[in-house]
Design a protein around this motif. Structure first.
Motif, PDB file in Angstrom:
ATOM      1  N   LEU A 568       2.536  22.451 -29.443  1.00 23.73           N
ATOM      2  CA  LEU A 568       2.208  21.032 -29.275  1.00 23.73           C
ATOM      3  C   LEU A 568       1.483  20.795 -27.960  1.00 23.73           C
ATOM      4  CD1 LEU A 568       2.379  18.043 -30.029  1.00 23.73           C
ATOM      5  CD2 LEU A 568       4.701  18.010 -29.099  1.00 23.73           C
ATOM      6  N   GLN A 569       1.977  21.388 -26.872  1.00 21.80           N
ATOM      7  CA  GLN A 569       1.310  21.176 -25.585  1.00 21.80           C
ATOM      8  C   GLN A 569      -0.126  21.703 -25.620  1.00 21.80           C
ATOM      9  OE1 GLN A 569       2.068  21.325 -20.902  1.00 21.80           O
ATOM     10  NE2 GLN A 569       2.947  23.060 -21.943  1.00 21.80           N
ATOM     11  N   ALA A 570      -0.320  22.874 -26.189  1.00 19.53           N
ATOM     12  CA  ALA A 570      -1.667  23.441 -26.282  1.00 19.53           C
ATOM     13  C   ALA A 570      -2.566  22.559 -27.145  1.00 19.53           C
ATOM     14  CB  ALA A 570      -1.602  24.857 -26.857  1.00 19.53           C
ATOM     15  N   ALA A 571      -2.022  22.022 -28.229  1.00 23.36           N
ATOM     16  CA  ALA A 571      -2.811  21.152 -29.108  1.00 23.36           C
ATOM     17  C   ALA A 571      -3.171  19.846 -28.405  1.00 23.36           C
ATOM     18  CB  ALA A 571      -2.032  20.862 -30.391  1.00 23.36           C
ATOM     19  N   LEU A 572      -2.226  19.276 -27.662  1.00 27.53           N
ATOM     20  CA  LEU A 572      -2.500  18.043 -26.919  1.00 27.53           C
ATOM     21  C   LEU A 572      -3.608  18.254 -25.895  1.00 27.53           C
ATOM     22  CD1 LEU A 572       1.164  16.792 -26.378  1.00 27.53           C
ATOM     23  CD2 LEU A 572      -0.632  15.540 -27.605  1.00 27.53           C
ATOM     24  N   ARG A 573      -3.578  19.385 -25.210  1.00 27.23           N
ATOM     25  CA  ARG A 573      -4.622  19.682 -24.220  1.00 27.23           C
ATOM     26  C   ARG A 573      -5.967  19.880 -24.900  1.00 27.23           C
ATOM     27  NH1 ARG A 573      -3.080  21.260 -19.072  1.00 27.23           N
ATOM     28  NH2 ARG A 573      -4.740  22.801 -18.911  1.00 27.23           N
ATOM     29  N   ALA A 574      -5.949  20.468 -26.090  1.00 33.70           N
ATOM     30  CA  ALA A 574      -7.200  20.693 -26.825  1.00 33.70           C
ATOM     31  C   ALA A 574      -7.802  19.372 -27.307  1.00 33.70           C
ATOM     32  CB  ALA A 574      -6.960  21.630 -28.007  1.00 33.70           C
ATOM     33  N   VAL A 575      -6.946  18.444 -27.742  1.00 32.77           N
ATOM     34  CA  VAL A 575      -7.435  17.175 -28.312  1.00 32.77           C
ATOM     35  C   VAL A 575      -7.672  16.120 -27.239  1.00 32.77           C
ATOM     36  CG1 VAL A 575      -6.833  15.249 -29.832  1.00 32.77           C
ATOM     37  CG2 VAL A 575      -6.378  17.602 -30.559  1.00 32.77           C
ATOM     38  N   LEU A 576      -6.739  15.997 -26.285  1.00 28.17           N
ATOM     39  CA  LEU A 576      -6.816  14.915 -25.293  1.00 28.17           C
ATOM     40  C   LEU A 576      -7.490  15.329 -23.993  1.00 28.17           C
ATOM     41  CD1 LEU A 576      -3.226  13.402 -25.672  1.00 28.17           C
ATOM     42  CD2 LEU A 576      -5.316  12.736 -26.861  1.00 28.17           C
ATOM     43  N   GLY A 577      -7.361  16.599 -23.614  1.00 25.49           N
ATOM     44  CA  GLY A 577      -7.971  17.058 -22.370  1.00 25.49           C
ATOM     45  C   GLY A 577      -6.986  17.848 -21.524  1.00 25.49           C
ATOM     46  N   SER A 578      -7.529  18.557 -20.553  1.00 25.65           N
ATOM     47  CA  SER A 578      -6.709  19.453 -19.732  1.00 25.65           C
ATOM     48  C   SER A 578      -5.822  18.713 -18.733  1.00 25.65           C
ATOM     49  CB  SER A 578      -7.608  20.439 -18.969  1.00 25.65           C
ATOM     50  OG  SER A 578      -8.527  19.730 -18.157  1.00 25.65           O
ATOM     51  N   HIS A 579      -5.951  17.382 -18.665  1.00 23.50           N
ATOM     52  CA  HIS A 579      -5.074  16.620 -17.773  1.00 23.50           C
ATOM     53  C   HIS A 579      -3.648  16.572 -18.299  1.00 23.50           C
ATOM     54  CE1 HIS A 579      -6.140  13.793 -20.942  1.00 23.50           C
ATOM     55  NE2 HIS A 579      -5.016  13.167 -20.665  1.00 23.50           N
ATOM     56  N   VAL A 580      -3.461  16.853 -19.587  1.00 22.07           N
ATOM     57  CA  VAL A 580      -2.125  16.806 -20.177  1.00 22.07           C
ATOM     58  C   VAL A 580      -1.254  17.879 -19.532  1.00 22.07           C
ATOM     59  CG1 VAL A 580      -0.785  17.225 -22.268  1.00 22.07           C
ATOM     60  CG2 VAL A 580      -2.865  15.846 -22.384  1.00 22.07           C
ATOM     61  N   GLU A 581      -0.125  17.458 -19.001  1.00 22.19           N
ATOM     62  CA  GLU A 581       0.841  18.383 -18.410  1.00 22.19           C
ATOM     63  C   GLU A 581       2.238  17.985 -18.853  1.00 22.19           C
ATOM     64  OE1 GLU A 581       0.481  18.282 -14.207  1.00 22.19           O
ATOM     65  OE2 GLU A 581      -1.416  19.373 -14.150  1.00 22.19           O
ATOM     66  N   GLN A 582       3.099  18.975 -18.974  1.00 25.64           N
ATOM     67  CA  GLN A 582       4.473  18.701 -19.371  1.00 25.64           C
ATOM     68  C   GLN A 582       5.183  17.883 -18.299  1.00 25.64           C
ATOM     69  OE1 GLN A 582       6.705  22.099 -20.716  1.00 25.64           O
ATOM     70  NE2 GLN A 582       8.679  21.162 -20.281  1.00 25.64           N
ATOM     71  N   GLU A 604      -4.141   6.867 -33.905  1.00 21.66           N
ATOM     72  CA  GLU A 604      -3.732   7.506 -35.161  1.00 21.66           C
ATOM     73  C   GLU A 604      -4.543   8.768 -35.411  1.00 21.66           C
ATOM     74  OE1 GLU A 604      -3.583   6.046 -39.725  1.00 21.66           O
ATOM     75  OE2 GLU A 604      -2.862   4.598 -38.249  1.00 21.66           O
ATOM     76  N   ASP A 605      -5.840   8.713 -35.078  1.00 22.42           N
ATOM     77  CA  ASP A 605      -6.706   9.875 -35.290  1.00 22.42           C
ATOM     78  C   ASP A 605      -6.311  11.018 -34.355  1.00 22.42           C
ATOM     79  OD1 ASP A 605      -9.238  11.238 -36.240  1.00 22.42           O
ATOM     80  OD2 ASP A 605      -9.699  11.053 -34.092  1.00 22.42           O
ATOM     81  N   GLU A 606      -6.027  10.700 -33.084  1.00 16.13           N
ATOM     82  CA  GLU A 606      -5.639  11.750 -32.134  1.00 16.13           C
ATOM     83  C   GLU A 606      -4.348  12.428 -32.559  1.00 16.13           C
ATOM     84  OE1 GLU A 606      -7.544   9.951 -27.979  1.00 16.13           O
ATOM     85  OE2 GLU A 606      -5.549   9.326 -28.641  1.00 16.13           O
ATOM     86  N   LEU A 607      -3.356  11.641 -32.974  1.00 12.73           N
ATOM     87  CA  LEU A 607      -2.089  12.232 -33.385  1.00 12.73           C
ATOM     88  C   LEU A 607      -2.262  13.082 -34.644  1.00 12.73           C
ATOM     89  CD1 LEU A 607       0.870  12.377 -32.624  1.00 12.73           C
ATOM     90  CD2 LEU A 607       1.301  10.373 -34.030  1.00 12.73           C
ATOM     91  N   SER A 608      -3.118  12.636 -35.551  1.00 11.91           N
ATOM     92  CA  SER A 608      -3.385  13.416 -36.772  1.00 11.91           C
ATOM     93  C   SER A 608      -4.043  14.744 -36.429  1.00 11.91           C
ATOM     94  CB  SER A 608      -4.284  12.621 -37.719  1.00 11.91           C
ATOM     95  OG  SER A 608      -3.627  11.476 -38.199  1.00 11.91           O
ATOM     96  N   ARG A 609      -5.004  14.713 -35.492  1.00 16.28           N
ATOM     97  CA  ARG A 609      -5.690  15.953 -35.095  1.00 16.28           C
ATOM     98  C   ARG A 609      -4.729  16.916 -34.400  1.00 16.28           C
ATOM     99  NH1 ARG A 609     -10.167  13.434 -31.573  1.00 16.28           N
ATOM    100  NH2 ARG A 609     -10.569  15.601 -30.961  1.00 16.28           N
ATOM    101  N   VAL A 610      -3.851  16.388 -33.545  1.00 13.03           N
ATOM    102  CA  VAL A 610      -2.863  17.232 -32.871  1.00 13.03           C
ATOM    103  C   VAL A 610      -1.933  17.875 -33.896  1.00 13.03           C
ATOM    104  CG1 VAL A 610      -0.831  17.181 -31.372  1.00 13.03           C
ATOM    105  CG2 VAL A 610      -2.919  16.011 -30.665  1.00 13.03           C
TER     106      VAL A 610
END
Length: 873
Positions: A568-582, A604-610
């Motif tokens: 999930l963390q890797a997918a969030l970084r791929a979809v939202l950007g590298s600023h995502v941190e745990q 909704e689109d971002e969550l679907s892609r993740v």
């Protein structure tokens, strides 16, 4: 001198020192790594401190950098003068026990006089009074001794308490007599603007005990610093950073948006400079992962961003505008900082979101603050109370610094101590609420037992034989136990002790004639595993050999959830950007919970892609591999680590193909296919800049799917829909039909209201300047009364009308005034504000339309009498 651009100067400097055997390192993040002493990087050497102190081995003994820096102590001065700024770049060349004074001074002179071709007669070195070595090196380069300034410790000795320290040598540039004070003794060190320091070379050669004793270091270091913007001022022949080419283009864009010309009005220039500087800081901070919040570095960003937004309002800029400036900042800096372009969309979204947030509260807050300051001025008072400052902060999102700045413009100070006290009270109340909200019960600490750390073998084994080392009950340590709940300590265990966001294992412990159920596993700070167990039969004694087994089915579910969090963390970084941190996590056998840094809710689109990406990686059956290594090797391999987390000498690196690499001590599946399927069940915000996703996997996914199938079938039955796949269509049709019915009802109500108007019109009392009507209605609604008032207002421009009704023991008022009645001085809002208290209520509204209520119907006659008094003109 050739007027070189700022970007060219940066490259010339770094290339020059690369030619001298230096390793060029990219700028470190503005967020300090493993340095809690600072919020943001304030100087070029700050990220290199571990190399200077010997805590870490530098990648090379010679290093050169251009470091992004933020300094905010003088933020109130930014804009007021052209000298101050919050963002700057610091050029530096560093030696970690390699070269020393002669090379550092010689190369500095060479770069200035030969590479940049700055005339030698415009350069003046300074040295520490007692540093004869530095003075000799300068004279050997052809510098006349009379051009070398000698200063004491205050100016030319770098020292902060105890530790490494040493003298420094600075290089000053002579801007010319026109910048001087005209005094005959004007020279380097004068307070005027003629001589400006450009380069500082620090010779770290002593270890100070803080008491005046200086011991020579075995391996002295070189630490140099030169402000890139200041160097650009020299090379471009401009007076300040706002004239430097890259900064000037941002300033010109600000002027274009505001429709202002820089240099025509001092007050306007202040706002232009504030926005120009602050948008630079904003873009770089967000790019490096800072999100606007009310604490720490997030507060620094929020303060800078909102100060810029406020100065936009002072320039007359309507609506959002800072987002438009982001592109200009990026275009001027992306050559050296390509991450700015990569994160452009994200930066714009953060800025836009914060502008929206500030806009919602700023106007109300400004009106409130202005009113308070007016009142203080009228009374001749000079201090704004702490409780007023707190209300502005707590209710309207006003940073205390903005309140202080606006108050200072009116000559009024703020009670900062009172504000701080109220903030502390709020934090204390929050902590108390957290305590009362509950959480884990206190676990028996195990401090009563002096035991060695437990050997954990549960990564590879499902059961093991172990010695019982300790038994703890509610009464304390015992040698044996035969009933109830106890805490058991073994020499080794397969049960995972809660940590790293993973819940502790359950299982069993058995021996000949003894069995107990393990209900939880925790551990002490010393690494002793505490197994909470309920004895089922027999006796357990210290020294017994027992078999410890974990609950395999539960562990498997936990493993699935834990591994899904990594995907999930890797997918969030791929979809939202590298600023995502745990920002936190929790996994048990039922669910996976992941908290992460992100500024807004996922679409909704971002969550679907993740979700799709996580499931794609599950179905790819990626191998899940673990490597035990040291921290530095792990980080070099690309493994993500938790910011600020303390790690031991060895760490476990968990790799899922090439998709995810993280440091993690938890238990995991052996391949991603074992996770089964993954779906989020919620996505929420838990604090400023932190989002939370809760998800299920494996058998829990199937249970959720089955539950939703049943719910879908029940819905189809309720909707009388033969096919549950058409539920949405059927619901849409019913909603459309309901809307049509509502319109029909509304039309009928309008007809009824129109009929009622005729009855009310018969009760109108004619006045000289305005007509009036007060009527009490029965069996009506607030909406119907508003409609009647609007109809009366439209039909009778001279009419001031108040309608009232009683519903469930409460009084409801609706009032209106026609345009001529308003022109005559009547106001529906003022009238209701006056008469509502007579019925134990309050309210108001606009001059032409208002609503209010009350708790006491017995007050209606008094309200009517007061209305007659107010409306008779």
């Amino acid at each position: 001198m050739e007027p070189l651009s700022l970007n060219t100067l940066r490259e010339r400097y770094l290339a020059f020192f690369e030619s001298k055997g230096h390793l060029r390192l990219p700028s470190f993040s503005l967020i300090p790594q493993n340095d809690p002493s600072i919020l943001l990087i304030p100087a070029g050497m700050a990220p290199l401190k571990p190399y200077f102190t010997g805590a870490e081995e530098p990648p090379r003994r010679r290093v050169t950098t251009c470091q992004k820096c933020i300094r905010t102590p003088d933020i109130e001065s930014v804009g007021i003068t052209a000298r101050h700024g919050t963002f700057f770049e610091m050029l530096g060349n560093f030696s970690f026990g390699d070269y020393f004074k002669r090379e550092a001074i010689t190369w500095a002179w060479e770069f200035f006089t030969e590479d940049l071709k700055i005339p030698k007669d415009r350069l003046y070195p300074s040295v520490y009074l007692e540093d004869r070595d530095a003075e000799e090196i300068w004279t050997s380069l052809g510098v006349d001794p009379s051009r070398i300034a000698h200063f004491g410790k205050e100016d030319n000795f770098w020292e902060h308490g105890s530790g490494p320290c040493g003298p420094c040598s600075e290089i000053y540039f002579d801007r010319g007599e026109e910048y001087g004070c005209g005094k005959p003794d004007c020279k380097v060190g004068c307070d005027c603007d003629r001589y400006i320091e450009v380069w500082n070379i620090v010779f770290t050669q002593f270890d100070s005990d803080g008491k005046g004793t200086y011991t020579p270091l075995e391996h002295p270091n070189i630490d140099t610093g030169m402000g890139l913007e200041r160097l650009a001022c020299v090379m471009q022949g401009v007076d300040n950073i706002f004239e430097v080419d890259t900064v000037r283009r941002i300033r010109e864009h600000v002027c274009a948006i505001a429709g202002k010309t820089y240099g025509e009005d001092d007050k306007t220039d202040v706002s232009i400079r504030v926005i120009t500087d602050h948008i630079r800081s904003t873009v770089f901070l967000i790019s490096d992962g800072v999100i606007p919040t009310n604490e720490g570095r997030g507060y620094v960003l929020r303060r800078i961003l909102r100060r810029a937004a406020r100065h936009g309002k002072l320039l007359g800029i309507e609506g959002k505008f800072l987002t438009d400036l982001v592109e200009t900042v990026i275009s001027q800096n992306e050559g050296a900082y390509p991450a700015l372009r990569e994160r452009a969309d994200y930066i714009c979204r953060v800025v836009s979101t914060e502008e929206d947030s500030f806009a919602k509260t700023i106007d109300k807050g400004l009106v409130l603050l202005s009113g308070i300051l007016d009142e203080l001025s009228e009374k001749g008072e000079t201090t704004l109370a702490g409780d007023a400052c707190f209300k502005l902060y707590d209710t309207y999102g006003f940073p205390i610094d903005l309140t202080r700045e606006l108050s200072a413009e009116r000559g009024i100070a703020i009670d900062k101590e009172g504000f701080d006290a109220l903030m502390k009270e709020q934090r204390d109340r929050a902590r108390e609420r957290m305590k009362k909200a509950g959480g884990w019960d206190e676990v028996m600490s195990g401090d009563q037992m002096d035991l060695a750390a437990t050997e954990f073998v549960g990564y590879t084994e499902s059961s093991c034989e172990a010695k019982v080392l300790g038994i703890l009950t509610a009464e304390g340590t015992v040698d044996a136990a035969s009933e109830g709940e106890v805490t058991l300590v073994f020499s080794k265990s397969v049960c995972y002790a809660e940590g790293g966001g993973q819940i502790g294992d359950t299982g069993s412990v058995t021996s000949s004639g003894f069995s107990a159920k393990i209900t939880d596993t925790q551990k002490t700070s010393a690494g002793v595993f505490l197994h909470t167990a309920v004895i089922e039969s027999g006796v357990v004694s210290v020294g017994d050999t027992v078999t410890v087994t974990f609950d395999a089915a539960r562990r498997a579910a936990i493993r699935r959830n834990h591994s899904s969090v990594h995907l999930l963390q890797a997918a969030l970084r791929a979809v939202l950007g590298s600023h995502v941190e745990q920002a936190g996590s929790y996994v048990d056998e039922h669910r996976a919970r992941f908290d992460f840094k992100h500024f807004t809710a996922l679409t909704e689109d971002e969550l679907s892609r993740v979700t799709a990406l996580v499931n794609e990686k599950i179905l790819e059956n990626l191998p899940v591999e673990t490597l035990v290594t040291d921290v530095e090797s792990a980080k070099k391999s690309g493994a993500m680590a938790l910011f600020g987390e303390k790690y031991g000498d060895t760490v476990r690196v968990l790799r899922m193909g090439d998709f995810s690499v993280e440091l993690c001590g938890g238990t995991h599946v052996s391949s991603t296919a074992e996770i089964g399927l993954f779906t989020p069940v919620s996505e929420t915000g838990i604090s400023a800049g932190v989002r939370r996703i809760e998800a299920v996997t494996g058998l829990n996914f199937l249970a959720l799917y089955q539950s939703e199938l049943c719910a879908s079938a029940e819905t189809a039955q309720a909707l009388k829909c033969p096919n549950r796949h058409e539920n949405a269509k059927k619901a849409s049709e019913l909603s459309a039909a309901l809307s049509a019915e509502k319109k029909t009802v509304a039309a009928l109500r309008e007809k009824l209201a129109a009929a009622s108007v005729s009855e009310l019109e018969a009760q109108i009392v004619t006045g000289e300047k305005a007509d009036r009507l007060f009527a009490t209605l029965t069996d009506t609604t607030p909406e119907a009364m508003r409609l009647l008032c609007d109809l009366l207002k439209d039909r009778h421009s001279r009419l001031c009308a108040v309608l009232c009704t009683v519903s469930d023991g409460k009084v409801l008022f609706s009032a209106s005034c026609g345009k001529d009645a308003v022109a005559a001085g009547l106001s529906a809002g003022t009238i209701l504000k006056t008469i509502s208290p007579l019925c134990g209520g309050g309210g108001g509204g606009r001059p032409d339309s208002a609503q209010s209520g009350g708790k006491n119907p017995d007050g209606i006659p008094a309200a009517r009498a007061k209305f007659e008094e107010l409306a008779t003109l």
